[in-house]
Motif scaffolding. Structure first.
Motif, PDB file in Angstrom:
ATOM      1  N   ASP A  53       0.521  -1.339  -0.231  1.00 14.02           N
ATOM      2  CA  ASP A  53      -0.096  -0.357   0.015  1.00 14.02           C
ATOM      3  C   ASP A  53       1.007   1.057   0.102  1.00 14.02           C
ATOM      4  O   ASP A  53       2.184   0.846   0.712  1.00 14.02           O
ATOM      5  CB  ASP A  53      -0.872  -0.306   1.540  1.00 14.02           C
ATOM      6  CG  ASP A  53      -2.120  -1.060   0.825  1.00 14.02           C
ATOM      7  OD1 ASP A  53      -2.369  -1.348   0.121  1.00 14.02           O
ATOM      8  OD2 ASP A  53      -2.170  -1.857   2.352  1.00 14.02           O
ATOM      9  N   GLU A  54       0.391   2.195  -0.605  1.00 16.79           N
ATOM     10  CA  GLU A  54       1.221   3.479  -0.202  1.00 16.79           C
ATOM     11  C   GLU A  54       0.125   4.449   0.178  1.00 16.79           C
ATOM     12  O   GLU A  54      -0.966   4.224   0.627  1.00 16.79           O
ATOM     13  CB  GLU A  54       1.254   4.161  -1.966  1.00 16.79           C
ATOM     14  CG  GLU A  54       0.079   4.581  -2.708  1.00 16.79           C
ATOM     15  CD  GLU A  54       0.394   5.592  -3.866  1.00 16.79           C
ATOM     16  OE1 GLU A  54       0.705   6.394  -3.599  1.00 16.79           O
ATOM     17  OE2 GLU A  54      -0.103   4.666  -4.858  1.00 16.79           O
ATOM     18  N   GLY A  55       0.711   4.848   1.073  1.00 18.13           N
ATOM     19  CA  GLY A  55       0.404   6.110   2.589  1.00 18.13           C
ATOM     20  C   GLY A  55       0.735   7.471   1.794  1.00 18.13           C
ATOM     21  O   GLY A  55       1.588   8.096   1.398  1.00 18.13           O
ATOM     22  N   ILE A  56      -0.445   8.423   2.189  1.00 14.49           N
ATOM     23  CA  ILE A  56      -0.024   9.517   1.807  1.00 14.49           C
ATOM     24  C   ILE A  56      -0.976  10.453   2.838  1.00 14.49           C
ATOM     25  O   ILE A  56      -1.878  10.529   2.925  1.00 14.49           O
ATOM     26  CB  ILE A  56      -0.662  10.315   0.974  1.00 14.49           C
ATOM     27  CG1 ILE A  56      -0.114   9.754  -1.286  1.00 14.49           C
ATOM     28  CG2 ILE A  56       0.074  11.947  -0.090  1.00 14.49           C
ATOM     29  CD1 ILE A  56      -1.018   9.363  -2.134  1.00 14.49           C
ATOM     30  N   LEU A  57       0.283  11.855   3.356  1.00  8.92           N
ATOM     31  CA  LEU A  57      -0.678  12.658   4.741  1.00  8.92           C
ATOM     32  C   LEU A  57      -0.011  13.675   3.696  1.00  8.92           C
ATOM     33  O   LEU A  57       0.513  14.284   3.472  1.00  8.92           O
ATOM     34  CB  LEU A  57       1.031  11.855   5.418  1.00  8.92           C
ATOM     35  CG  LEU A  57       0.291  13.093   6.452  1.00  8.92           C
ATOM     36  CD1 LEU A  57      -1.533  12.569   7.382  1.00  8.92           C
ATOM     37  CD2 LEU A  57       1.454  13.162   7.638  1.00  8.92           C
ATOM     38  N   CYS A  69      -4.437   8.908   3.722  1.00  5.16           N
ATOM     39  CA  CYS A  69      -5.315   8.420   2.780  1.00  5.16           C
ATOM     40  C   CYS A  69      -3.889   6.529   1.961  1.00  5.16           C
ATOM     41  O   CYS A  69      -2.982   7.175   2.070  1.00  5.16           O
ATOM     42  CB  CYS A  69      -5.810   8.197   1.715  1.00  5.16           C
ATOM     43  SG  CYS A  69      -5.224  10.216   0.517  1.00  5.16           S
ATOM     44  N   GLU A  70      -4.901   6.039   1.701  1.00  3.54           N
ATOM     45  CA  GLU A  70      -3.523   4.696   1.427  1.00  3.54           C
ATOM     46  C   GLU A  70      -4.856   4.283   0.347  1.00  3.54           C
ATOM     47  O   GLU A  70      -5.262   4.445  -0.675  1.00  3.54           O
ATOM     48  CB  GLU A  70      -3.886   3.580   2.783  1.00  3.54           C
ATOM     49  CG  GLU A  70      -3.123   4.415   3.321  1.00  3.54           C
ATOM     50  CD  GLU A  70      -3.634   2.656   4.391  1.00  3.54           C
ATOM     51  OE1 GLU A  70      -3.641   1.748   5.053  1.00  3.54           O
ATOM     52  OE2 GLU A  70      -2.023   2.597   5.883  1.00  3.54           O
ATOM     53  N   ARG A 121      -2.967  11.702  -7.399  1.00  5.64           N
ATOM     54  CA  ARG A 121      -3.866  11.022  -6.749  1.00  5.64           C
ATOM     55  C   ARG A 121      -5.166  12.251  -6.530  1.00  5.64           C
ATOM     56  O   ARG A 121      -4.883  13.235  -5.801  1.00  5.64           O
ATOM     57  CB  ARG A 121      -3.480  10.462  -5.335  1.00  5.64           C
ATOM     58  CG  ARG A 121      -2.661   9.205  -5.682  1.00  5.64           C
ATOM     59  CD  ARG A 121      -3.473   8.089  -6.346  1.00  5.64           C
ATOM     60  NE  ARG A 121      -2.280   6.841  -5.850  1.00  5.64           N
ATOM     61  CZ  ARG A 121      -2.933   6.155  -6.799  1.00  5.64           C
ATOM     62  NH1 ARG A 121      -3.869   5.385  -6.782  1.00  5.64           N
ATOM     63  NH2 ARG A 121      -2.033   4.888  -6.749  1.00  5.64           N
ATOM     64  N   THR A 122      -6.207  11.490  -6.368  1.00  3.74           N
ATOM     65  CA  THR A 122      -7.483  11.771  -5.706  1.00  3.74           C
ATOM     66  C   THR A 122      -7.718  11.559  -3.698  1.00  3.74           C
ATOM     67  O   THR A 122      -7.851  10.297  -3.607  1.00  3.74           O
ATOM     68  CB  THR A 122      -8.383  11.821  -6.602  1.00  3.74           C
ATOM     69  OG1 THR A 122      -8.961  11.927  -7.716  1.00  3.74           O
ATOM     70  CG2 THR A 122     -10.020  12.016  -5.841  1.00  3.74           C
TER      71      THR A 122
END
Length: 167
Positions: A53-57, A69-70, A121-122
């Motif tokens: 998974d990629e996580g975005i903060l 979000c992941e 990314r949305t």
């Protein structure tokens, strides 16, 4: 998302031995996808990961709202992308950034000069949203806090036993 992507330097390794910055957008795009996919698969293998998974903060400029979000991180299908050079809004020149789009929506942007790859990314509706009230220290309180922390450090008997900490 930012990824170092010097596909020109790694052209032969990626299976594109004749790749140059003057190559067609489609050929450069195929090399970019190959680089992305190899990175994911190699990292999964080395780390023993099955599902990535990629996580975005994200945070607002004021720093009082955060969104996390992941997304599933999987190899990309190169046949779903169309590639074209982006046109600079000011100079109207093309060629700084290569955009990879799926169904007309930009998904990847590669900047050849910085050798960086960005993924668009949305933010998902179910993303975790965190609001905080930031309290900034006034200068006097900041100095007082730092001095108190230094005093605790100096008073610690282990401090004198660590010669590197005394310099």
């Amino acid at each position: 998302m930012i990824q170092r992507a010097d596909v020109l330097k790694k052209a032969a390794q990626l299976g594109f031995p004749s790749l140059t910055e003057r190559s067609s957008p489609q050929e450069l795009g195929a090399a970019i996808i190959q680089h992305w996919n190899e990175k994911i698969l190699t990292s999964q293998s080395v780390q023993g990961v099955v599902n990535s998974d990629e996580g975005i903060l994200l945070k607002t400029i004021r720093g009082n709202e955060y969104v996390y979000c992941e997304y599933a991180l999987e190899p990309l299908d190169p046949t779903t992308f169309s590639w074209a050079w982006a046109v600079d809004r000011t100079s109207r020149k093309e060629g700084a950034g290569l955009q990879g789009s799926i169904a007309g929506k930009t998904d990847l942007v590669w900047y050849k000069n910085q050798k960086q790859l960005f993924r668009a990314r949305t933010v998902l509706l179910e993303a975790v949203r965190i609001n905080i009230e930031r309290i900034r220290l006034v200068p006097d309180k900041y100095v007082e806090t730092i001095l108190a922390a230094l005093q605790v450090q100096i008073s610690n008997p282990l401090f004198d036993d660590n010669p590197g900490a005394n310099t």
